[in-house]
Design a protein around this motif. Sequence first.
Motif, short mmCIF file in Angstrom:
data_model
loop_
_atom_site.label_atom_id
_atom_site.label_comp_id
_atom_site.label_asym_id
_atom_site.label_seq_id
_atom_site.Cartn_x
_atom_site.Cartn_y
_atom_site.Cartn_z
N ARG A 5 6.49 3.45 13.99
CA ARG A 5 6.41 3.91 12.47
C ARG A 5 4.95 3.82 12.13
NH1 ARG A 5 11.22 4.37 9.92
NH2 ARG A 5 10.45 4.57 7.81
N THR A 6 4.33 5.05 11.54
CA THR A 6 3.14 4.80 11.08
C THR A 6 2.89 4.23 9.74
OG1 THR A 6 3.23 7.21 10.07
CG2 THR A 6 2.42 6.88 12.38
N SER A 7 1.79 3.73 9.37
CA SER A 7 1.66 3.37 7.84
C SER A 7 2.01 4.46 6.71
CB SER A 7 0.36 2.69 7.50
OG SER A 7 -0.63 3.77 7.68
N ASP A 8 1.61 5.51 6.86
CA ASP A 8 2.07 6.67 5.95
C ASP A 8 3.57 6.83 5.84
OD1 ASP A 8 -0.56 7.55 5.64
OD2 ASP A 8 -0.29 8.90 6.92
N SER A 9 4.19 6.51 6.90
CA SER A 9 5.84 6.89 6.99
C SER A 9 6.67 5.52 6.28
CB SER A 9 6.47 7.13 8.31
OG SER A 9 6.33 5.89 9.23
N LEU A 10 5.80 4.37 6.53
CA LEU A 10 6.34 3.01 6.01
C LEU A 10 5.94 3.28 4.58
CD1 LEU A 10 7.33 0.50 6.60
CD2 LEU A 10 5.18 -0.60 6.53
N LEU A 11 4.97 3.70 4.09
CA LEU A 11 4.67 3.97 2.50
C LEU A 11 5.64 4.74 1.96
CD1 LEU A 11 2.73 3.25 0.14
CD2 LEU A 11 1.51 5.13 0.89
N SER A 12 6.08 5.98 2.57
CA SER A 12 7.03 6.82 2.40
C SER A 12 8.35 6.42 1.99
CB SER A 12 6.95 8.06 3.14
OG SER A 12 7.92 9.01 2.83
#
Length: 63
Positions: A5-12
């Motif tokens: 999981r990337t930080s963008d997907s986690l934030l999303s």
Amino acid sequence: MPLARTSDSLLSDVLKIILAVILPPLGVFFEVGLGKHFWINVLLTIFGYIPGIIHAVYIIATR
């Protein structure tokens, strides 16, 4: 092998969970669109707000 999981997907996902607490079908809509899970969540939210939240968070967390 699962994808990381990337930080963008986690934030999303965090933003979708916040939306799911406020209005559960909206969080599910952003995750899966107008599929069967969306309509199930609409019914659960109508019958009881808490079951709608639980279902929405489950859908967002497992995808």
